[in-house]
Write an enzyme that holds these catalytic residues in place. Structure first.
Site, mmCIF file in Angstrom:
data_model
loop_
_atom_site.group_PDB
_atom_site.id
_atom_site.type_symbol
_atom_site.label_atom_id
_atom_site.label_comp_id
_atom_site.label_asym_id
_atom_site.label_seq_id
_atom_site.Cartn_x
_atom_site.Cartn_y
_atom_site.Cartn_z
ATOM 1 C CG HIS A 54 -6.412 2.531 6.559
ATOM 2 N ND1 HIS A 54 -6.800 1.312 6.055
ATOM 3 C CD2 HIS A 54 -7.489 3.012 7.252
ATOM 4 C CE1 HIS A 54 -8.049 1.059 6.438
ATOM 5 N NE2 HIS A 54 -8.485 2.072 7.150
ATOM 6 N NE ARG A 112 -1.855 1.827 3.510
ATOM 7 C CZ ARG A 112 -1.745 1.639 4.822
ATOM 8 N NH1 ARG A 112 -2.384 0.680 5.422
ATOM 9 N NH2 ARG A 112 -0.969 2.433 5.546
ATOM 10 C CE1 TYR A 131 1.407 2.692 8.496
ATOM 11 C CE2 TYR A 131 0.296 4.380 9.801
ATOM 12 C CZ TYR A 131 0.358 3.593 8.666
ATOM 13 O OH TYR A 131 -0.602 3.710 7.690
#
Lengths: 324, 371
Positions: free
Chosen positions: B272, B268, B281
């Site tokens: 998100h 990805r 992160y």
């Protein structure tokens, strides 16, 4: 007229629905070869085949979730959840999926899935086997919830539930499974969502559903011996609730006691009490009273008589109502 | 000759038919499955991937400009989604999560309909039965059971009437969903009944902030063996490998061979959703590594190596992308707000006395305002 137990009446209703529409399927744990732990589906696998009556893996979410997919393929699945307390692993698929899917599809697809739930106490069983979880489902938009009190209603209402194009929670009062009653196989009587006066009276109205109706009728008999005339209404439908017969009764009696096995906090009985207070305020001679299971976990079997409302607790509430 | 594609070795490298520079790797097992992919077909896959990337970028922009409440981008997952989407037949049925814009595009969903839910005007974007694709699922993994049930229905239909098309149901979900009970229950049901369903897991390495190592200690594609389901691990940024692996699983399911599982290993590249901040992160070096594995660049390099990529193709695809993006933007902004009473519509398929009463009460309340 035929005399049947409630279990046999539901079995006959399921058989009629399976025979009438080949898209009707039964799914659940132990429902095929064994005929269900309460024998409600006895003989149906032999009669209709394993393609119509499916013994499933032990996974309640799996049963309801695959039933949803089958409904999208044009089937009308009838799922059995083996016991009331076993329904929670399937809660997301019932409340977040099944209940919302017609809305999510903007009406382009309906989801005619029935969830059969044997529920309630009086059978002396262990934890998770005597609960009354109907409020969770009555609270959820998109579901219909019904509960028969007699073999006659059980026979017709299961067929109504299967014929409905909406998801229907069908709560079976398991303590009544082996009680016999007259079933009129020709004339259905009240429709699925109608509540019904089952005993006429003039001084106090009692409302309940499922196994509680028998307790209310017993209480009415005792009250009559004491000279008090009590009217009893069988709710039959928990969502939507048919308020008209209750309003008409309260306009006559001025007093209402609502009884249920479920805990009283945020319950179906609470909803009836609140709605009657809203819509029949000037007819009431006393506050609406509730008699419920307590707000505790269902207790050990030796204490179920403490927890479950009986005729005495109902009559004590009748006395309190009449004292106003 | 050893098979460089390493088909069943799920604990090893994934199936790969194009290397990172677009060079073709031979595979005895998979080459026959994509023998029909000529220059024209490959150019079509290239156009699909460019277009869906552009639609996705427009979705991001529209959210940043306040036209959408949220957007979950697919950036980086184009080959996985287009490879799957183009391998399906029109009578197959897809049950997806909310990120499968590329699959929906392949199913014929109009790009503007991809936005309806995210603009907040509707709870669904399209008619599932026109597209052969259910409304995207938000509860992680729940759709795996719906796909399995639908596949049980196909199987039941075929037992009753052998002339019923041998359709397959497909469940799309991500690496995070592999920890959900519903995905595992779906694999139990699918294996038990040998239902024609393909589980397509896009392992994009993250479930919001949680790396895949938090969901599993073994490769995800190793798990289905425990359910008795054949599994393949594929390079999800290689559209040829995805096509081949999906076609193999579909054919097995159509032929009565039961369910299949595919782990498409991808990444990805974006957040998100537009509400996420992956810099909190994710290591920038990791992003750089995966940028070098870009699925569109890889197919483009392959087309170039075949002498099948020139300015004409590049320009026509770019012009088409501009046009689709402009139409998407205009269609989004022109989307009308729903009528207030729509709140009450389609909750039930049949009349409901108490809801009818609420609708009437609300209409009366609305009517009480002085206009």
């Amino acid at each position: 007229m035929t005399e049947l137990t409630m279990a046999k009446a539901i079995n006959a209703g399921l058989r009629a629905a399976l025979a009438a529409d080949e898209k009707v399927l039964l799914m659940g744990e132990d429902i095929g070869t064994l005929g269900g732990v309460f024998r409600v589906t006895e003989g149906l696998k032999a009669e209709f085949g394993e393609g119509r009556v499916l013994d499933t893996p032990l996974a309640e979410s799996g049963i309801v979730g695959t039933a949803i997919g089958l409904a999208m393929r044009g089937y009308r699945p009838v799922c059995e959840v083996q016991f009331d307390g076993f329904i929670y692993p399937g809660f997301d698929q019932i409340t977040s999926q099944l209940a919302k899917l017609t809305y999510r599809h903007e009406g382009s697809q309906s989801f005619p899935v029935v969830i059969r739930v044997p529920y309630g106490g009086h059978i002396g069983a262990v934890e998770h086997h005597q609960e009354s979880p109907e409020a969770y489902f009555a609270h959820t938009a998109g579901l219909r919830s019904i509960s028969p009190a007699t073999p006659h209603d059980a026979y017709w209402m299961i067929q109504d539930a299967i014929a409905s194009n909406d998801p229907v929670m069908y709560f079976e009062p398991k303590s009544r499974y082996q009680r016999r009653g007259e079933v009129d196989l020709e004339n259905r009587g009240a429709a699925m969502h109608e509540s019904r006066v089952v005993r006429e009276g003039t001084e106090v109205t009692l409302v309940g559903h499922g196994a509680m109706v028998a307790v209310l009728l017993q209480a009415a008999d005792i009250a009559a011996e004491e000279g008090t005339s009590v009217e009893v209404i069988d709710l039959r439908s928990l969502s939507p609730i048919d308020y008209e017969p209750i309003l008409a009764s309260v306009q006559k009696t001025g007093r209402l006691v609502v009884a249920q096995e479920a805990p009283g906090n945020v319950s179906v009985g609470s909803e009836v009490a609140a709605t009657i207070a809203e819509r029949a305020f000037y007819s009431l001679e006393a506050p609406v009273l509730r008699v419920s299971g307590y707000d505790t976990p269902f207790p050990p079997a030796k204490l179920e008589g403490v927890y479950l409302p009986d005729a005495d607790r109902v009559l004590e509430a009748v006395d309190r109502s009449l004292a106003y | 000759m050893p098979d460089a594609a390493k088909p069943d070795a799920t604990t090893q490298d994934p199936v790969r038919l194009l290397d990172e520079h677009g060079a073709r790797t031979a595979s005895d097992r998979y080459d026959p499955l994509i023998a029909d992919l000529d220059d024209h077909a490959l150019a079509g896959l290239y156009e699909d991937m460019v277009l869906i990337r552009r639609i996705d970028a427009e979705g991001m922009a529209l959210q940043r400009q306040g036209e959408l409440a949220l957007w979950p981008p697919l950036l980086g997952q184009e080959a996985a989604q287009i490879g799957l989407g183009r391998a399906l037949r029109s009578d197959d049925f897809v049950f997806s999560s909310y990120r499968e814009h590329g699959v929906a595009y392949c199913r014929g969903v109009a790009p503007v309909d991809l936005l309806r839910v995210w603009r907040g005007v509707s709870v669904s974007g399209w008619d599932p039965f026109e597209a052969g694709m259910a409304s995207p699922q938000v509860i992680i993994g729940a759709q795996a059971l719906h796909a399995t049930g639908y596949a049980m229905g196909i199987q039941n239909d075929r037992e009753r009437d052998p002339a019923t098309p041998d359709s397959v149901a497909v469940a799309c979900f991500g690496d995070g969903a592999m920890s959900e009970g519903d995905v595992n229950e779906a694999m139990v049901f699918a294996a038990t009944y040998q239902a024609p369903v393909v589980f397509f897991c896009q392992n994009n390495q993250y479930a919001i902030s949680e790396p895949v190592s938090l969901q599993t200690r073994v490769p995800l594609a190793d798990r289905p063996a425990g359910f008795g389901i054949p599994s393949a691990r594929v390079d999800g940024n290689d559209v040829l490998a995805v096509t081949a692996v999906v076609r193999e699983a579909l054919e097995r399911a159509r032929g009565g061979g039961g369910p299949g599982f595919i782990e498409a290993v991808t990444y990805r590249m974006g957040p998100h959703t537009t509400a996420d901040d992956p810099t909190r992160y994710r290591d920038p070096a990791e992003l750089e590594l995966w940028s070098a594995r870009d699925p569109i660049q890889r197919l483009r390099a392959h087309l170039e190596s075949r002498g099948a990529f020139g300015p004409e193709l590049e320009e026509s695809v770019a012009a088409r992308a501009d046009q689709v993006a402009a139409e998407l933007r205009a269609g989004c902004i022109a989307m009308p707000d729903p009528d207030a009473l729509e709140v009450f519509a389609d909750v039930y398929a049949e009349p409901h006395a108490e809801l009818d009463r609420q609708r009437a009460d609300y209409a009366r309340y609305l009517g009480g305002f002085v206009s």
